[in-house]
Design an enzyme around this catalytic site. Sequence first.
Site, PDB file in Angstrom:
ATOM      1  N   ASP A   1      43.053  30.494  44.119  1.00 22.95           N
ATOM      2  CA  ASP A   1      43.894  30.020  43.022  1.00 22.95           C
ATOM      3  C   ASP A   1      43.764  28.508  42.892  1.00 22.95           C
ATOM      4  OD1 ASP A   1      46.008  29.620  41.193  1.00 22.95           O
ATOM      5  OD2 ASP A   1      47.322  31.042  42.201  1.00 22.95           O
TER       6      ASP A   1
ATOM      7  N   HIS B   1      56.050  32.402  38.215  1.00 22.53           N
ATOM      8  CA  HIS B   1      54.665  32.655  38.645  1.00 22.53           C
ATOM      9  C   HIS B   1      54.146  31.540  39.548  1.00 22.53           C
ATOM     10  CE1 HIS B   1      52.068  30.400  35.375  1.00 22.53           C
ATOM     11  NE2 HIS B   1      53.122  29.690  35.711  1.00 22.53           N
TER      12      HIS B   1
ATOM     13  N   GLU C   1      46.481  36.924  35.864  1.00 19.82           N
ATOM     14  CA  GLU C   1      46.468  35.827  34.885  1.00 19.82           C
ATOM     15  C   GLU C   1      45.340  35.913  33.852  1.00 19.82           C
ATOM     16  OE1 GLU C   1      48.887  33.733  34.421  1.00 19.82           O
ATOM     17  OE2 GLU C   1      49.987  33.561  36.317  1.00 19.82           O
TER      18      GLU C   1
ATOM     19  N   HIS D   1      51.098  35.685  37.827  1.00 17.03           N
ATOM     20  CA  HIS D   1      51.039  35.735  39.291  1.00 17.03           C
ATOM     21  C   HIS D   1      52.383  36.005  39.944  1.00 17.03           C
ATOM     22  CE1 HIS D   1      47.970  34.232  42.514  1.00 17.03           C
ATOM     23  NE2 HIS D   1      48.470  35.415  42.801  1.00 17.03           N
TER      24      HIS D   1
ATOM     25  N   ASP E   1      43.686  34.689  41.377  1.00 19.88           N
ATOM     26  CA  ASP E   1      44.113  34.189  40.070  1.00 19.88           C
ATOM     27  C   ASP E   1      42.859  33.698  39.366  1.00 19.88           C
ATOM     28  OD1 ASP E   1      45.075  32.555  37.952  1.00 19.88           O
ATOM     29  OD2 ASP E   1      46.960  32.227  39.022  1.00 19.88           O
TER      30      ASP E   1
ATOM     31  N   ASP F   1      51.345  28.006  44.197  1.00 22.58           N
ATOM     32  CA  ASP F   1      52.434  28.948  43.923  1.00 22.58           C
ATOM     33  C   ASP F   1      53.456  28.948  45.054  1.00 22.58           C
ATOM     34  OD1 ASP F   1      51.103  29.485  41.594  1.00 22.58           O
ATOM     35  OD2 ASP F   1      50.276  31.396  42.242  1.00 22.58           O
TER      36      ASP F   1
ATOM     37  N   HIS G   1      46.290  26.850  42.024  1.00 24.33           N
ATOM     38  CA  HIS G   1      47.646  26.427  42.353  1.00 24.33           C
ATOM     39  C   HIS G   1      48.091  27.036  43.678  1.00 24.33           C
ATOM     40  CE1 HIS G   1      47.143  26.602  37.933  1.00 24.33           C
ATOM     41  NE2 HIS G   1      47.748  25.425  37.972  1.00 24.33           N
TER      42      HIS G   1
ATOM     43  N   ASP H   1      42.506  31.613  37.210  1.00 26.64           N
ATOM     44  CA  ASP H   1      42.423  30.175  37.000  1.00 26.64           C
ATOM     45  C   ASP H   1      41.872  29.435  38.218  1.00 26.64           C
ATOM     46  OD1 ASP H   1      44.528  29.456  38.795  1.00 26.64           O
ATOM     47  OD2 ASP H   1      46.029  29.473  37.224  1.00 26.64           O
TER      48      ASP H   1
END
Length: 298
Positions: A121, A138, A270, A98, A225, A125, A123, A227
């Site tokens: 996402d 990332h 990712e 990312h 992303d 980030d 996360h 994830d």
Amino acid sequence: MKNISIIGMPMDLGQLRRGVDMGPSAIRYAGIENRLQELNHQVDDLGDIEIGRSTEQIDKETGLRNLDLIAEKTKILADQVNGVVKKGAFPLVLGGDHSIAIGTLAGLLQHYHNLGVIWYDAHGDLNTAETSPSGNIHGMSLAVALGYGHPLLLEVGGVHKKLKPENVVIIGARSLDQGERDLIKAKGIKVFTMHEIDRLGMPRVMEETISYLQDRTDGVHLSLDLDGLDPSDAPGVGTPVMGGISYRESHLAMEILAESQMITSAEFVEVNPILDERNKTADAAVALMGSLFGEKLL
């Protein structure tokens, strides 16, 4: 019908787990070009940006990994995205980790005064060198786009061309570091955590996202992303977090965005084939792209 330019960014420099550099190849192998052509879009695959290999470097002052090379390569991506938008095409960037979003967003910000971003996402980030527990870039890409981070990264695309925090919506967050929580609260960034998704349901989350962004932005970028999805649906990611968005919920989110016609660029990041099960995660990415670009059952 859209004119879509695919850019592969096979970069794995922003984190520690190898294999995500093969993400663009896995997504192509899963049939993205044919999928989009079957929806009557014009597709131009521009190939991959060359990343090359180097010994991992850790900046002595900040602890950031591969800082110089990430800055160099994301600048190349920014220029390429800039060129795609200039010719009136839709940039579709395939990652890579990312950290590539530093380049994607820098290129887009050359063209939009009020770019909106949907950050799909697990996360945020939103770390910086001061707040990151790992030094992995990332986990810093959205912070850089907002104007927070190392000067070398902020210079990609120009220090004055940055996102406005009120134009960002994070969807699916379930793993945030303390520094990220502090920045979210300080800047009033809109976040739909898994709590909100469970409580409100995906239709309302997406409707509120669209309503929030549509009048304040002149373009909206989707940064997805894999994830963000639950690891049961997308196992081939470097930083999986249990309790994520389901495959079906994600399709619904993409379908609602397609109906809104507000997305002007996108990146899918990712995908790590080494950690995957029979290319399941790349297949999921391609299926979600199909929904984003208008695919319907009937």
